[in-house]
Each structure stands twice: as structure tokens, then as C-alpha cells.
Write an enzyme that holds these catalytic residues in place. Sequence first.
Site, mmCIF file in Angstrom:
data_model
loop_
_atom_site.group_PDB
_atom_site.id
_atom_site.type_symbol
_atom_site.label_atom_id
_atom_site.label_comp_id
_atom_site.label_asym_id
_atom_site.label_seq_id
_atom_site.Cartn_x
_atom_site.Cartn_y
_atom_site.Cartn_z
ATOM 1 N N ASP A 120 0.813 -1.217 0.000
ATOM 2 C CA ASP A 120 0.000 0.000 0.000
ATOM 3 C C ASP A 120 0.848 1.269 0.000
ATOM 4 O OD1 ASP A 120 1.044 -0.043 2.533
ATOM 5 O OD2 ASP A 120 -0.878 -0.131 3.583
ATOM 6 N N GLY A 121 2.172 1.098 0.042
ATOM 7 C CA GLY A 121 3.051 2.267 0.017
ATOM 8 C C GLY A 121 3.078 3.042 1.324
ATOM 9 N N ARG A 171 13.937 10.150 6.319
ATOM 10 C CA ARG A 171 15.229 9.510 6.539
ATOM 11 C C ARG A 171 16.315 10.302 5.826
ATOM 12 N NH1 ARG A 171 15.620 3.165 5.456
ATOM 13 N NH2 ARG A 171 15.378 3.652 3.267
ATOM 14 N N ARG A 178 22.240 0.634 -2.945
ATOM 15 C CA ARG A 178 22.341 -0.634 -2.224
ATOM 16 C C ARG A 178 23.114 -1.641 -3.072
ATOM 17 N NH1 ARG A 178 17.128 -0.226 0.654
ATOM 18 N NH2 ARG A 178 16.436 1.896 0.266
ATOM 19 N N ASP A 247 19.296 -5.882 -0.619
ATOM 20 C CA ASP A 247 18.669 -4.570 -0.833
ATOM 21 C C ASP A 247 18.692 -3.727 0.435
ATOM 22 O OD1 ASP A 247 16.809 -6.774 -0.196
ATOM 23 O OD2 ASP A 247 15.347 -5.175 0.065
ATOM 24 N N ASN A 248 19.082 -4.325 1.546
ATOM 25 C CA ASN A 248 19.176 -3.568 2.787
ATOM 26 C C ASN A 248 20.622 -3.357 3.196
ATOM 27 O OD1 ASN A 248 16.402 -3.485 2.905
ATOM 28 N ND2 ASN A 248 16.222 -5.250 4.259
HETATM 29 P P1 AMP Z 1 12.051 -3.788 3.289
HETATM 30 O O1 AMP Z 1 11.334 -4.808 4.087
HETATM 31 O O2 AMP Z 1 11.876 -2.403 3.807
HETATM 32 O O3 AMP Z 1 13.470 -4.085 3.029
HETATM 33 O O4 AMP Z 1 11.307 -3.787 1.879
HETATM 34 C C1 AMP Z 1 11.445 -4.787 0.905
HETATM 35 C C2 AMP Z 1 10.687 -4.379 -0.338
HETATM 36 O O5 AMP Z 1 9.280 -4.345 -0.085
HETATM 37 C C3 AMP Z 1 11.024 -3.001 -0.877
HETATM 38 O O6 AMP Z 1 10.957 -3.048 -2.277
HETATM 39 C C4 AMP Z 1 9.929 -2.141 -0.310
HETATM 40 O O7 AMP Z 1 9.714 -0.973 -1.077
HETATM 41 C C5 AMP Z 1 8.738 -3.075 -0.399
HETATM 42 N N1 AMP Z 1 7.707 -2.721 0.595
HETATM 43 C C6 AMP Z 1 7.752 -2.923 1.926
HETATM 44 N N2 AMP Z 1 6.640 -2.477 2.515
HETATM 45 C C7 AMP Z 1 5.853 -1.961 1.543
HETATM 46 C C8 AMP Z 1 4.556 -1.343 1.507
HETATM 47 N N3 AMP Z 1 3.849 -1.152 2.621
HETATM 48 N N4 AMP Z 1 4.090 -0.938 0.316
HETATM 49 C C9 AMP Z 1 4.787 -1.122 -0.815
HETATM 50 N N5 AMP Z 1 6.002 -1.703 -0.856
HETATM 51 C C10 AMP Z 1 6.532 -2.113 0.308
HETATM 52 MG MG MG Z 2 14.579 -2.440 2.471
#
Ligand code: AMP
Ligand code: MG
Length: 472
Positions: A120-121, A171, A178, A247-248
Site C-alpha cells: 500500500d506504500g 530519513r 544498495r 537490498d538492505n
Molecule cells: P524492506 O522490508 O523495507 O526491506 O522492503 C522490501 C521491499 O518491499 C522493498 O521493495 C519495499 O519498497 C517493499 N515494501 C515494503 N513495505 C511496503 C509497503 N507497505 N508498500 C509497498 N512496498 C513495500
Molecule cells: Mg529495504
Amino acid sequence: MNITNSYTRLPDRFYARQDPAGSPDPLLLVWNRPLAEQLGLGGLEEDPELVARWFGGNQLLPGSEPIALAYAGHQFGNFVPQLGDGRALLLGELTNREDGRPYDIQLKGSGRTPFSRNGDGRAALGPVIREYVVSEAMHRFGAPTTRALAAVSTGERVRRETALPGGILTRVAASHIRVGTFEYFAVRRDREALRALLDYAIERHVPEAAGAESPALAFFRAVAQRQARLVAQWMALGFIHGVMNTDNMAISGETIDYGPCAFLDEFEFDKVFSSIDRDGRYAYGAQAGIAQWNLARLAEALLRIADDKPAFESVLADFEPQFRSFYLAFMAPKLGLESVEAGDDQLVMDWLGHLEENRLDYTLSFRRLADRLWSEDGAGFGEFETRWKQRLARQSPTKEQVREGMNAVNPLFIPRNHQVERAIDAAIQGDMSVFQELLLVLQRPYTQQPRFAAYAEPPGEGERILQTFCGT
Ligand code: AMP
Ligand code: MG
């Protein structure tokens, strides 16, 4: 304010232009005034409504061209060719007056982007609060990290397991490149993009590599060294990142993406908190090996535009001894050692073994050990203590000096899971005072603060947090 956008000068396929969705009722919950001043945003606290509109995504900062960055990544070992900023937007860069360097200003939780897939972004307030407090603590500990400039509540509910208040974190990062950004172009065999990305990353993070015989190799060596140092520092602090997907992992060497992260209470080498890390891939003691694994993925990407594979392999092979030497360099002063001698690695292992066997609190044990300098009864840290005192006897500082030195590098206060959870629970109820107090205490983590002594305590039986969650 002079916001610039160097990333938009890269080819179009590096990012997608996207405006933030905006918040129905943005409210500024926290503003990092000292950081704001460094970034040339001093005085804005006088207009919290404007700040809430800017960092709640309702109004664009003058000069900002928001973009979502493309990247790929290995998640728990599985390659995903397209991830990207699914809930984050880069607004642009501001120059930090302290070091004169550009820093990315990013909104996290500001709405859908072309990379959102099914998400949901949005971000729930809980993870926003967690990232704010833990990243700021990390900064106080002197570890490279992204920072938090602001937290805004959106006035909107986000649906997770239940409906939760939404938040947006602003942030600040040296960049958001990355390992997964390199992987994104490598899997597409897009050598032109890889070259452009490498040039950009070198200019921003390793300018000295530009003149090397192989800039790609010099860049890789620098990134590997920063990661070795970073993970060593995390481990010395008792920190578990929790989700070290490629990616992190930031090329800059900063800690990034505080998801299911946690600090150890009692020491346990194989400790895992993250609810999604079922096999312990990202356990406390696994982190150096994982960093090296991630660097191997970076090497593979770079080798699409560089040759001399053996040279890359030799950098990778150096990672482990390099990590060990950084780790010892961080641990020695924690144990009051002036310099590192042969045998000190064993002393550190003995210490950790003693902590683990007796299920002792990692953070507090260092402070208690310093208090043992004057004690001769057998009630302390067992055989380790005897060996430790023999080792100290071979150096010159006095007991007072040793204790002072230890207490200057061994925090009394860390963002303990149960304290962070308390702050989150109150924030969700609309009470930011618990968070504010925790943040205040953590601004002086090495200093006794009698009013806040309870914050130094490990969790009581009913307070223990067994699992942490991404919350995305
Ligand atoms: P992260 O868990 O922050 O490392 O995110 C892993 C991937 O999932 C990244 O591409 C994020 O942009 C995507 N992502 C995580 N949470 C959301 C969300 N609520 N809506 C859209 N994309 C998400
Ligand atoms: Mg991430």
C-alpha cells in the site's frame, strides 16, 4: 534551502518519478532539530504545520523532484530482480554543513509508487517510531547509520493485521544505493547503466577510487572494508540487524532499514528476534558471514564491467580477517585493554562464553565488569575475571583510568526492545511522551542518569520481547 537532485541526472531507468500521495491530516510528531540545523533547515520548528505538510507529503519542498529508486535484491537468499522503493520517495539532497557532503532526504511511508507491487506504500506508526529511536541511538554510539529527521502521523489508518495509525519517517542517508541497485542492472546485463552507477557511487562515496587502475576493484575493496567495520561495530554493540538482504545493505557503509532489528539483552551467539527469520539466517553471530555473502553478490555484479576476477576473490577472502581485526579493535577498549595483543581474541571469546553460559545481560555486564576492578571476592565473572585481571596487570593505566575508559565506550542505555515497544504502544495511543523520554535518555547513553535509571534495566519477566516484526 537548496535541494538538489543528482540521482535524476542518471538515466531514466534508474528511477520512476512519483509525487507523494499526501496525508489527510499530517501532524508533526518529532523533529530532529540539531540534524535539521546541520542540513540548513534551522528555524523550521517555528512552523510545525509547514513542516508537517512537507514531510507528510502534502507539499513539495522547494526544488524537490521526488523519485522512487529502482533496485533488486536477494531476500533471504532468493533473488528478486525487481524490488525498488515501494513505499519511499527520494526528495533530493541537502548539504550537511558539518562535512559539506550531500545527504539524501527520503520520505518513507508516503504512498504507492510504480515499485509497490501489492503493497500500500504506507508505513504504520510503530515501525516509524522504531526506526527513529534506534537509528538515532546508533548515531550516538558512533556507528555509521542513516538518520531520522522527522516523524509525521498521517491521520490515516493503514491495514496490517489490524488497522493502525499511519506514519511517515523522513530519513537522511549518505545515499540510498544498495548492493541490490547493482544487482538490478547486472541481471539485465545493462553494462552502460552499471558503469554510470559505479561512476556515481565512486564520486559520492569513494572518490579516491576514481584514479585507481581498476576503479571497480578499488570501489569494491572500500565497500568491503566499510562493511567489515560496520558489522564489527554492530556486534560489539550487541546489535542484530535482522534482515540483511542485499537490498538492505548500503554501499555507503551506513546501517540502513531498521526493520525487525534488536539489541541483545542476555548474550546469545545464535540469537534471532525477527519473526520471519525462521532458519536464523540473520542471527546475531551470522552477520559477518552474511555481509561477506552479500559482498560476493556485489562482486558478481561488478564483474560484468570489470575483469580480474581473482582480485575480487582475494578482497572477499580478506573480509573475514578484516572483520576479526575490526571486531577486536572494538572489543579491546570495551574490556579496558589499551591495545590488542596476541591472545586477546581468546580473552574476548572467554568473556562471551561466560556471558552466554550464565545468560548475562550483554550491555550491563561490561559496566559491572568495570566495577569489579577493585573486588577480590569470587562473586564476579568467574575464571574469566582472573584471566582478565592478569591481562590488565600487563598494562600501565590505573584502575580508575581503566574504568573510565571502559565506561566511555560501554553504553549504560541502549534502545532495549521492551522500552521501544512501550514507546510505540503509547505513540499509537497518541502519547508521544514515552518516546520523547526514551530519546532523551539515549542522547547520553554512556552517562549515569539517576532519574532514568530504570531505562538501563533488562526486561522483567513479563516485559520480555520474544519476537520483532518488520511491520511492513
Ligand atoms: P524492506 O522490508 O523495507 O526491506 O522492503 C522490501 C521491499 O518491499 C522493498 O521493495 C519495499 O519498497 C517493499 N515494501 C515494503 N513495505 C511496503 C509497503 N507497505 N508498500 C509497498 N512496498 C513495500
Ligand atoms: Mg529495504
